[in-house]
Enzyme design. Sequence first.
Site, PDB file in Angstrom:
ATOM      1  N   CYS A  80      48.762  52.711  49.269  1.00  0.00           N
ATOM      2  CA  CYS A  80      49.594  51.548  49.585  1.00  0.00           C
ATOM      3  C   CYS A  80      49.447  51.186  51.068  1.00  0.00           C
ATOM      4  CB  CYS A  80      51.038  51.907  49.270  1.00  0.00           C
ATOM      5  SG  CYS A  80      52.197  50.606  49.700  1.00  0.00           S
ATOM      6  N   CYS A 194      46.345  44.565  51.151  1.00  0.00           N
ATOM      7  CA  CYS A 194      47.357  44.863  50.132  1.00  0.00           C
ATOM      8  C   CYS A 194      46.625  45.192  48.838  1.00  0.00           C
ATOM      9  CB  CYS A 194      48.279  43.662  49.938  1.00  0.00           C
ATOM     10  SG  CYS A 194      49.450  43.860  48.583  1.00  0.00           S
TER      11      CYS A 194
HETATM   12  N1  DGL Z   1      51.011  48.567  47.508  1.00  0.00           N
HETATM   13  C1  DGL Z   1      51.680  47.536  48.256  1.00  0.00           C
HETATM   14  C2  DGL Z   1      50.870  47.235  49.515  1.00  0.00           C
HETATM   15  O1  DGL Z   1      49.678  47.431  49.524  1.00  0.00           O
HETATM   16  C3  DGL Z   1      51.806  46.331  47.352  1.00  0.00           C
HETATM   17  C4  DGL Z   1      52.788  45.326  47.806  1.00  0.00           C
HETATM   18  C5  DGL Z   1      54.251  45.760  47.842  1.00  0.00           C
HETATM   19  O2  DGL Z   1      54.629  46.816  47.338  1.00  0.00           O
HETATM   20  O3  DGL Z   1      55.026  44.968  48.409  1.00  0.00           O
HETATM   21  O4  DGL Z   1      51.416  46.862  50.512  1.00  0.00           O
END
Ligand code: DGL
Length: 285
Positions: A80, A194
């Site tokens: 993430c 993201c």
């Molecule tokens: N996995 C999150 C990121 O890459 C996805 C978006 C989120 O959770 O807001 O930031």
Amino acid sequence: MPRVTALPTEPPIAVFDSGVGGLTVLHECLVSLPHEDFLYLGDTARFPYGNRSAPELRGFAFELADILLEHGAKLLVVACNSATAAALPDLREHLHGRVPVVGVVKPESRRAADVTRSGAVGLIATPATVASGAYERALAGASDGAARLTSVAAPDLASLIQAGGEVDQVTVDCVERACAPLRAAAVDTVILGCTHYPLVRPILQRALGRGVEIVTSGQAIAAEVEAELERDGLTADPHRRGMYRFLSSGDPDEFRRLGTRFLQLPVARVGHVQVAPAPAGTVAA
Ligand code: DGL
């Protein structure tokens, strides 16, 4: 030809994310390292992470890492971007001497520094990731200060992608809004900061123009994981066929339904893990 056999389980490489988005990163790892076992934990109960504060994300990262270490992980991948940007140095300290930790920001930044010709690099990411400044620091380090970063926060894009079955005009408009400042800055390389964005790559490429190089975390991470395993002597027998399993903090059936689109491989059994509720008063837009 060496025989490929399913051997007894190995300690897994653990991967965590705010939900199903990190499956785009897992996909690349499964392709590059088919002999390794993987355990993926999606914190779908607290998705999205992108509008949360850095201290809150650090707390989540520590909690998920501890759960995964209880399952015998030999290496931890923070798939993430929002969690990596908020928590990576602290998480490494928390796990020091226990497991190596690989995050998503640096490998992409190194790749962007390698491919940019003009030094004008763009970033599209969640508000939490943009606010952290993590990509500015990583790109400056990777390019010896030669590359300049133009960052765009896209507050709704990850949730739109996750909700959408078919790609619709609302998503296209959201992508166009995010790309406009990057076109104005004449970037020649764009980091997708993201996990969800690779799913709308064709829309992004059309909005940015054919000549713009898009950098995603998946491939860069897989190479980083491989190097880390070799460095630490943790590589599994290359003749075995690895397994992959899933844990979700939310509804396992929902995870399976959404996850297949992100992983592009079968998502079979999904176990459930309990996590602390998101603290009251935090924004989970
Ligand atoms: N996995 C999150 C990121 O890459 C996805 C978006 C989120 O959770 O807001 O930031």
